[in-house]
Scaffold this motif. Structure first.
Motif, PDB file in Angstrom:
ATOM      1  N   ASN A 204       0.852  -1.184   0.000  1.00  0.00           N
ATOM      2  CA  ASN A 204       0.000   0.000   0.000  1.00  0.00           C
ATOM      3  C   ASN A 204       0.893   1.240   0.000  1.00  0.00           C
ATOM      4  N   ARG A 205       0.291   2.367  -0.311  1.00  0.00           N
ATOM      5  CA  ARG A 205       0.952   3.676  -0.263  1.00  0.00           C
ATOM      6  C   ARG A 205       2.090   3.807  -1.271  1.00  0.00           C
ATOM      7  N   ASP A 206       1.979   3.123  -2.396  1.00  0.00           N
ATOM      8  CA  ASP A 206       2.976   3.297  -3.450  1.00  0.00           C
ATOM      9  C   ASP A 206       2.331   3.680  -4.777  1.00  0.00           C
ATOM     10  N   GLY A 207       1.079   4.127  -4.727  1.00  0.00           N
ATOM     11  CA  GLY A 207       0.356   4.526  -5.915  1.00  0.00           C
ATOM     12  C   GLY A 207      -0.646   3.510  -6.381  1.00  0.00           C
ATOM     13  N   CYS A 208      -0.426   2.256  -6.006  1.00  0.00           N
ATOM     14  CA  CYS A 208      -1.349   1.168  -6.352  1.00  0.00           C
ATOM     15  C   CYS A 208      -1.473   0.295  -5.120  1.00  0.00           C
ATOM     16  N   SER A 209      -2.677   0.185  -4.572  1.00  0.00           N
ATOM     17  CA  SER A 209      -2.867  -0.477  -3.291  1.00  0.00           C
ATOM     18  C   SER A 209      -2.684  -1.985  -3.391  1.00  0.00           C
ATOM     19  N   ALA A 210      -2.721  -2.638  -2.236  1.00  0.00           N
ATOM     20  CA  ALA A 210      -2.576  -4.092  -2.180  1.00  0.00           C
ATOM     21  C   ALA A 210      -3.740  -4.804  -2.836  1.00  0.00           C
TER      22      ALA A 210
END
Length: 915
Positions: A204-210
């Protein structure tokens, strides 16, 4: 007549009386002999093979042949003899019967000949047996074992396919082109499967969630920075403890003047924070709420907005509320009692009110509600307490209000073992009451009941009672004040304390106080905030998971300070009391040394005079480092330092000696001593610049700064040998006194603010090629000399304070707020439901291996701090990394009721609720 007969004979409709009829039904002319393979041999053919065995050559007036079945058969396809040059001969010239019409193929797949019903056949030297090949004649298509071109949708997963489910329908677990199994984190965006993005990981929190939904960059102001938020006055709120995220959750209630509420609040340590969710239950009070530990979800049921009794079921994952459309549900109600049965992994609901008092028992398994019919049952009631006792594996119901109006107040005790309600007959028990609350006190190992009222009167209880297998005892001491009723209550497992919040002291006297009891009563109060300031220095302590801020320029007439502050748990600023501190210094260089686990600070200005003093902070005290007769950087302020993970050393560049002089020297510190580096190319001298280490590209990145006569807008990179001027296509305007950090989740350098002709409030990101500006709906105001770091454990950039026309003390975060719940790393539960827990989950790198962020080359990762290094750091727990932090220690004591089975101390007998 003779002609007619000849014609009929030609048509096989007239047979001469002296014709020869063969055993297989064939008819040969007179004087002919029935031969093999459908042959009719003339006398000369028979004579040519007299004395010869089958297969020997022979010659007749018809030409050469071979002896077969007593006659000389001519060399031709269809004679039933496999002759040289023939692959087969079945005695006819028909195809599709196992031998083709030219006898050149046995019509088998894999013989290298494409038959009438084949699409390909690769029976060549490179593909013996022709089971799989690339058929170049058919454009390189993969040829199947049945000599058909392999294609998506044929139910066979070919070498160039990821899957093949026998159809070309997307969204069913295999894409229409068989190129994706439509799973999240396979680096393929499966739009038909509902994915918005797919970056090949479950972070998460990298532009594309889990869950492969897009996340949006944003600045967010943390409420703790501007004011001390507390939930508005209310009673009858729903409250429970979320053990996955280690915080108390409260929803709704009613309050004078505002009526019904629909707000969500979280209590993290000593800070109440409002939560803005995309979806939410409607306004209500008297809702029932419990935490489902097996699924890491807060579950809310029912309540009333006034006059209407709801029966909706909602779940909260820490990001948003989701209504569950269950097939079966209890009738609408309010003020029922609800708890979580940990042994059977069920939410249990009893009673409540909807014009009449209910006496029914329901269970929720995460899918639907099921009513439980028991031989005996408590009388109908509302405003009772229901608490699960993990030591005895029973849910304990106490008190409540029956009848209508003020009705009948109970003081009875009932226990549900999952199948049967049993009333306990006890000589000593709490007085009649309703509107009270109950929890299981892990420290005491007992059910605790607190507060309430004996009816609708203005009186309130402040007493505490505890229950075990022997009975009730008065626990005490009483809560401060005049007692409380209709409050929220929960047990905080992480801090081992009972928390009581809001409620009423009399009928119309609401309170905003939040109390806690951990053996003594106290009031939950947020620690003091740092005053408005431009931080002198700020960095992130990877081993302790805390932001460290030293000193300040307070602005105005306020003097500078040498205070040390830490941002704890990303929620509360705490002023530390180190046994020793540096002198008051402004604009020193600061960074964190992860090898030695120390905050390192160098230089700055002391009373306006440049300094070359160096200090190190271990979380307890500051220690000055001195160097005798060895080189080190000269006195300076406004220098910048960062830590090069690949080469295990601190890099320092530039700074100012006085108002008219700037340095352009590069220094490195390896933990023992300083070394001046002499690169072939050197950036222009400067101070008040910004510099960070890009862990993915393994180089130091520097931007801007003050050159004494002008500001720079240049980008430089240092690889440990030389400085190289980058040439990005776009770039921020020239500036100084800005802040810059590296975001390892997104492999981006992030820059904010600074000063050009005036204070700037813009945000830029650098990916190693170009700078990109980002405009967000809200943003910190323009400012210079802020503090900004990357919080690895929480996956967010944190900015504090700074100076414009006035100094600030606001705290902001920047990044991608998750659209789904993230992992609860230190809690040791699978909060994001990806099948990985604690340090087995890549999302927990900030806690488990903070120096080895996603995308960083493994060769640059430090062995310490990390899970498995034998040291239990502040960001680890026995739940996330038992190898370093075996219980009981840290925040993981062995205690029945903590929802973990700590074998061998705990067993199914001693603590069935945990085991």
């Amino acid at each position: 007549m003779r002609v007619a007969c000849f014609l009929a004979l030609a048509l096989a409709a007239c047979v001469s009386a002296d014709a020869v009829r063969c055993d297989d039904g064939r008819v040969c002319p007179a004087t002919y002999t029935c031969g093999a393979a459908g042959q009719c041999y003339a006398p000369s053919q028979v004579a040519a093979c007299e004395g010869k065995a089958d297969g020997e050559p022979c010659t007749t007036t018809f030409g050469p042949g071979i002896c077969v079945g007593g006659g000389c058969a001519g060399n031709a396809c269809g004679n039933g003899v496999v002759e040289p040059g023939e692959a087969c001969d079945d005695g006819n010239t028909f195809s599709l019967d196992g031998c083709n019409g030219t006898c050149t193929s046995d019509e088998s797949c894999g013989n290298g000949i494409v038959e009438l019903v084949e699409e390909c056949d690769c029976g060549d030297a490179d593909h013996p047996g022709a089971t799989l090949c690339n058929d170049t004649f058919n454009g390189g298509a993969v040829c199947s074992q049945t000599c058909l071109r392999r294609r998506c949708g044929d139910g066979v997963t070919d070498p160039d396919e990821i899957c093949d489910d026998g159809n070309n329908v997307p969204g069913d677990g295999c894409s229409f082109d068989c190129a994706s199994d439509e799973s999240c984190a396979n680096d393929i965006v499966d739009f038909f499967a509902g994915e918005q993005c797919d970056d090949g990981n479950t972070l998460n929190r990298d532009g594309c969630s889990a869950s492969c939904t897009r996340e949006t960059q944003a600045w967010q102001l943390l409420p703790l920075a501007q004011f001390d938020p507390v939930p508005p006055l209310r009673s009858h709120a729903a409250m429970t403890y979320d053990s996955a995220r280690r915080r108390i959750v409260m929803f709704g209630g009613q309050t004078p003047g505002l009526g019904q509420l629909a707000d969500t609040w979280e209590l993290d340590n000593n800070s109440w924070l409002p939560r803005a969710t995309l979806a939410s239950p409607s306004p209500r009070h008297g809702a029932m709420m419990a935490f489902d530990a097996a699924r890491s979800r807060v579950v809310l049921f029912g309540g009333t907005p006034g006059g209407l009794y709801l029966n909706d079921t909602w779940e909260y994952d820490g990001v948003t509320w989701t209504q569950r459309m269950v097939t079966t549900s209890p009738p609408g109600r309010m003020a029922g009692a609800m708890t979580y049965d940990a042994e059977r992994k069920r939410i249990v609901l009893f009673g409540g009110f909807s014009g009449t008092n209910h006496a029914d028992t329901w269970e929720y398994d995460g899918v639907t509600w099921t009513q439980r019919t028991t031989a005996t049952s408590p009388p109908g009631r509302r405003l009772s307490s229901l608490v699960y006792d993990p030591t005895r594996n029973v849910s304990v119901l106490f008190g409540g209000l029956g009848g209508v109006g003020l009705g009948l107040t109970f003081d009875d005790t009932w226990e549900l073992d999952g199948a049967t309600w049993t009333q306990r007959t006890l000589a000593t028990k709490p007085p009649l009451r309703n509107g009270h609350g109950g929890v299981f006190d892990v420290l005491r190992g007992k059910v605790v009941v607190f507060g309430g009222t004996s009816g609708g009167s203005s009186s309130r209880y402040g007493d505490m009672w505890q229950l075990d297998a022997t009975g009730w005892t008065l626990a005490g001491p009483n809560a401060p004040g005049d007692g409380l009723a209709f409050f929220g209550i929960a047990y905080d497992l992480a801090r081992e304390r009972m928390v009581v919040s809001l409620g009423t002291t009399t009928i119309n006297n609401h309170v905003t106080t939040t109390y806690f009891f951990d053996g003594a009563w106290g009031v939950v109060q947020r620690p003091a905030l740092p005053s408005t300031r431009s931080p002198s220095a700020m960095t992130y302590d990877l081993a302790r998971g805390r932001i460290v801020m030293f000193g300040s320029e307070l602005g105005g007439a306020q003097p500078a300070s040498n205070e040390t502050w830490e941002l704890v748990d990303g929620v509360a600023w705490t002023q530390m009391a180190p046994t020793a501190s540096p002198v008051v210094v402004s604009r020193p260089a600061i960074t964190y040394d992860p090898v030695r686990r120390l905050v390192v600070m160098f230089g700055g200005r002391v009373g306006g005079t440049p300094s070359d003093r160096m200090w190190e902070y271990d979380g307890t005290t500051w220690t000055e480092r001195t160097f005798m007769a060895v080189p080190k950087p000269g006195p300076r302020g406004e220098a910048v330092m960062t830590y090069d993970l690949a080469r295990r050393r601190i890099v320092l560049f530039g700074g100012g000696g006085n108002s008219a002089f700037r340095f352009s020297d590069t220094w490195e510190f390896d933990g023992v001593g300083w070394t001046q580096v002499m690169p072939a190319t050197v950036p222009p001298a400067r101070g008040s610049h910004a510099m960070v280490y890009d862990a993915k590209r393994q180089r130091v990145v520097m931007f801007g700064g003050d050159g004494s006569t002008s500001t720079f807008a240049d980008t430089w990179e240092y690889d440990g040998t030389n400085w190289v001027a980058a040439a990005p296509m776009t770039s921020p305007v020239g500036r100084d006194s800005h802040v810059m950090v590296y975001d390892p989740l997104r492999a981006r350098v992030v820059l904010f603010g600074g000063r050009s002709s005036s204070e700037l409030g813009d945000t830029w990101e650098y990916d190693g090629t170009t700078w990109t500006p980002f405009a967000t709906p809200i943003s910190p105001s323009g400012r210079r000399h802020s503090g900004m770091v990357y919080d690895a454990e929480r996956g967010a950039i944190v900015l504090f304070g700074g100076q414009s026309t006035v100094p600030h003390n606001d705290t902001w975060t920047y990044g991608y707020p998750p659209v789904v719940a993230g992992e609860a790393c230190r809690a040791g539960v699978d909060a994001d439901h990806d099948g990985a827990i604690g340090c087995a989950d890549a999302e927990c790198w900030g806690s488990c291996s903070p120096t080895c962020g996603p995308g960083a080359p493994m060769t640059t990762c430090l062995a310490s701090p990390a899970c498995g290094d034998g040291l239990c750091t502040a960001v680890e727990s026995c739940r996330s990394c038992a190898a370093d932090c075996p219980p009981p220690q840290g925040d993981c004591p062995i205690a029945c009721g903590d929802q973990f089975c700590d074998a061998p101390t705990e067993t199914t007998t001693s603590c069935p609720g945990d085991c």
